[in-house]
Structures are given as structure tokens and as C-alpha cells.
Design an enzyme around this catalytic site. Sequence first.
Site, PDB file in Angstrom:
ATOM      1  N   ARG A 108      70.829  55.942  75.099  1.00 37.86           N
ATOM      2  CA  ARG A 108      71.556  57.091  75.764  1.00 37.86           C
ATOM      3  C   ARG A 108      70.773  57.338  77.041  1.00 37.86           C
ATOM      4  O   ARG A 108      69.394  57.460  77.026  1.00 37.86           O
ATOM      5  CB  ARG A 108      71.918  58.244  75.085  1.00 37.86           C
ATOM      6  CG  ARG A 108      73.211  57.991  74.198  1.00 37.86           C
ATOM      7  CD  ARG A 108      73.598  59.244  73.527  1.00 37.86           C
ATOM      8  NE  ARG A 108      72.410  59.235  72.363  1.00 37.86           N
ATOM      9  CZ  ARG A 108      72.473  60.359  71.405  1.00 37.86           C
ATOM     10  NH1 ARG A 108      73.693  61.074  71.314  1.00 37.86           N
ATOM     11  NH2 ARG A 108      71.488  60.176  70.562  1.00 37.86           N
ATOM     12  N   SER A 177      62.086  56.835  69.189  1.00 36.38           N
ATOM     13  CA  SER A 177      62.240  57.105  67.635  1.00 36.38           C
ATOM     14  C   SER A 177      61.722  56.112  66.476  1.00 36.38           C
ATOM     15  O   SER A 177      62.276  55.406  66.022  1.00 36.38           O
ATOM     16  CB  SER A 177      63.554  57.569  67.168  1.00 36.38           C
ATOM     17  OG  SER A 177      64.059  58.808  68.260  1.00 36.38           O
ATOM     18  N   ASP A 230      62.962  61.450  67.998  1.00 35.65           N
ATOM     19  CA  ASP A 230      64.397  62.374  68.013  1.00 35.65           C
ATOM     20  C   ASP A 230      64.237  63.837  67.212  1.00 35.65           C
ATOM     21  O   ASP A 230      64.860  64.659  67.575  1.00 35.65           O
ATOM     22  CB  ASP A 230      65.332  61.602  67.275  1.00 35.65           C
ATOM     23  CG  ASP A 230      64.945  60.743  66.017  1.00 35.65           C
ATOM     24  OD1 ASP A 230      63.656  61.229  65.522  1.00 35.65           O
ATOM     25  OD2 ASP A 230      65.558  60.346  65.239  1.00 35.65           O
TER      26      ASP A 230
HETATM   27 MG    MG Z   1      69.839  59.687  66.072  1.00 43.88          MG
END
Ligand code: MG
Length: 508
Positions: A108, A177, A230
Site C-alpha cells: 500500500r 514486515s 507492521d
Molecule cells: Mg498486515
Amino acid sequence: MGKVGVALAAGCAAAACVTAAVMVTRRMSRRRGWRRLVRVLEELEEGCATPVGRLRQVVDAMAVEMHAGLASEGGSKLKMLLTYVHNLPTGMEKGIYYALDLGGTNFRVLRVNLGGQRSTILDHDVERQPIPQHLMTSTIEELFDFIATKLKDFVGREENVSGISAEETRELGFTFSFPVKQNSSSSGTLIKWTKGFSIQDMVGRDVSQCLQEAMSRKGLNMQVASLVNDTVGTLALGHYHDQDTVASVIFGTGTNACYLERADAIIKCQGLLSTSGGMVVNMEWGNFWSSHLPRTSYDADLDCESPNPNDQGFEKMISGMYLGDIVRRVVLRMSQESDVFGPVSSKLLVPFILRTPMIATMHEDDSPNLMEVARILRDTLQIPDVPLNVRKLVVKVCDVVTRRAARLAAAGIVGILKKIGRDGNGGTASCKAKGGGQSKMRRTVVAVEGGLYTNYTMFREYLNEAMGEILGEDVAEHVIIRVMDDGSGIGAALLAASHSASLAIDSI
Ligand code: MG
Ligand code: ADP
């Protein structure tokens, strides 16, 4: 009656006897099959039992492992990675910041406009892109050029909205992440790839630098101001909204947690001198292990057949990637032990065919005849015509597996609270409100993000219930679990903002 009549009558009687005998045999075999199913279920229940005493042992083990992981590198299966994030957002951050969130099947790009007071996000924009499968195993340049191009397109479209000119440097938060050894709050090297990514020569490379180089190849004037995962992003967003937020946990495809550690605990363990005000520690708790975890043969088989045996043991009992497959393994065993499901369906042998959202649908099926359960067994596992009592048993299997996951997750959270003296038993100044004669448990917020927690109601309810059981209701009422939607991305932008704010203060 003539001879023929007698013979006919005798034949009919014999046939009736045979039919009756077949029916009795079938009924007996069905009853035997049913009893075997019940036995498999009972064994599962026993193997997955999580009485509160056992959960408390898991709590203690988590706290002990946290100490050990902090004390020395390799001292525990918990990596306890330092993040160098000392300052969490306060709600006073101001300006426009960007973020990039990479760590699963999607990535994103975000832009947030921060109001400068009272935790106001004036507006934010998110663009979600699937990562093309081939890039997950391509080269560093290909992956990061793809990301930088998408980022450049997004910034180009936003230029008019943001009012930032192309010459100005934009501050970027990068949520990456995967396990990273941080060198500072804005740089770090990749320890290992997970979640299906495998890009040659990337392990050991500086992640921010890879992105920075790609952005300059694409002529993008941006600065990586924070590099987080994250959990840290989610903690940052939690803290932005509520300064009592001390930890965050992800329950999605995988699971992980981070928390705010006291400066003296880190100085004592790692000899770091510049930890004023504490630091966020990324636990990488998916790899937690303890002999107190209730492990079944299904877990052992799943682990053995996984690409990473003996790795991520806690994650394999808890996270969305695995719960469906544990249930599949139990149903397969039931089908092999009894013919109540008919012949063993070849679909039952396919790993990961039963996904966690499907077990949530079956578990939460409130139709009178469990029609959703029948549909999933028929359409996904190709097992038609399962009788209602057997469908009920399948629901029970989903319940046992999910309940164990949620209760162990709760024990993990309480383990963190215990480590930082917020479980109501610390008795130290750190866990009690300051001032006044009568000491009182301090309000404590844990930020949570991830599809398993937000979409699976029963998982959420079991987790909350277990928190109450372990802590006792008096303490549990001061512990708030708060969902942070989009926390991982927005939080990175907030950290980019607080990072540049602290740089501004330092330069005064
Ligand atoms: Mg996630
Ligand atoms: P990621 O972990 O990739 O960042 P999410 O946080 O959205 O993504 O979590 C996705 C995971 O959440 C899925 O892999 C699935 O296991 C779980 N999940 C999603 N929807 C549901 C649902 N309705 N019920 C149970 N689990 C779900």
C-alpha cells in the site's frame, strides 16, 4: 398354498432377514463410526486444553523468554529486535507525510495530512496494489523499481492535492514486515525472507538503501525517515490516539508483537546508553516456543511438512495462515477412521485447501441445519450429504482449534504485560498509578491489527474472555484492546513525522 407359493414365501422371508441383518450391520457400523469420530474429537479437546493454570504457565514462559532474548543475541527463540524508535507519536505531529507498506500479498501507498493537535488526521489516502507473484522471487532492482514507480505515480496524482512542489523533499515512512536488524530508526538489514518472498542477495542488505536507490533511479525526491514493521506501525498509530498504548499485536496471515520497553531494562541487557525514555522492541513472537504450549500430533505433522520446520511454532498454532489447515487435518483423520463422511475425499489431502475464513464461516454458521457447513464440506472438500450430527462435530473441531489459538494469544499478551509490570502483580511503581495512598492498576492499551482478529468474531471473543480469566476481572478492566485499522501503514507515516519533528528540535 402350492409348492411354488411356499418357496416364494420362504424366499421372501429369507430376503427380509438378509435386509434386516444388513440394516442392523450398517446401523452398528455407523454407530461404531460415530463412536470413533467422538473419540477423535475428545482426543483433540484433551490435546488442545487451555485451562487457566496452563495459560498462566505460558504467560510466565513468555516473560522469561523476553528477558532471555533481550539479554543476549540468540538467548531465546524470541529475537527481541531493537527498533531504535524512542519517541512514539503524541498527536501533535503536523504536515503531509507518505508511507509505503510492504509485507504480505498486497502493498500500500499512503499519504496522511496531520493536523498538529489532538491526534487529528485531516485526511488520508490509501492505494492498494497486489505484488505481482513473479516479483516476490525476482531481483532487488526489479522489486524496488516496481515499488518506486507505483509510489511516483501516486505522488504525481497527489501533487495538486498536497500543494508540495516537486522540488521539496517528502518524508516517507517504510513499513517492511520481514525480520530486520535495525541500525537506526530509519535503516536496517534484512535477516531472512518469509511469507513466500525470496529475492537473491537481499539478506544482509540495507532495506532503506535499496528503496532510496530505486527512488533516485526513478527521479523521486523522497527521504526514508522511518523503517518499521507492521507491529511498530500499529503501536505508533495506537499511541498517536491514546498515550496509554504500550504494546501492539498483529493477528493476520502471520502473528507478531512489539512493546515499549523501559530504558533501564535495555541498558542493563544491551549496554546501550542512548535509550532515554525507553525503546520499542520488536519481539518476532511468532517464533516463541514453550513446553507448556498444548501441542497435538496435528501440529507436529503440520510443522514437519512445512517449508520451515521447528520455526515459527507459536505462529503455527495461532495465525490465520494455519488454523484452517489444522482443522483440515482433524477432519481428514475423522474421515480415515470412520465411513460417516463416505470414502476419503482426495481434496482432504490438499494442504491449505481449507482456509481460515472458511472455518470462521462454519464456526459461526447460525442457520438451523448448518447449511453453510454443508456447503463448504461439499464445495471445497467434495464431501456431500454429511448428516447434521456430523456437521455439528465439524463445527466443534473449528471451535476447539480457534479457542486454543485465541487463548494462547491472550496468554502471549499477558506475558508482555507481565514483563513490563502491567499485569497487576508487579507491585512496582511502574505498574501502579503515581500519587495517593491506595495504589491502582494503570490504564493500559494494547493496539491490535489483522484480519483474523477483526473478521473472526469467535476468535476475538475467546481472546477477550481469556484475558479476563488470566488477569482477573479487576485488573482486566484496566486493559483495553483497541483495533487500529490500517495501523501498519499510517503508523509509519506518523513515525516519519515524529522523526522529523525530533530532528527539528535537535537542530535548534
Ligand atoms: Mg498486515
Ligand atoms: P496480512 O496478514 O496479509 O497483512 P490481514 O491483516 O488482512 O492481511 O489478514 C489476512 C488474514 O486474516 C487472512 O490470511 C486470514 O487468515 C485471516 N482472515 C481474513 N478474513 C477472515 C475471516 N473472515 N475469518 C477468519 N480469518 C480471516
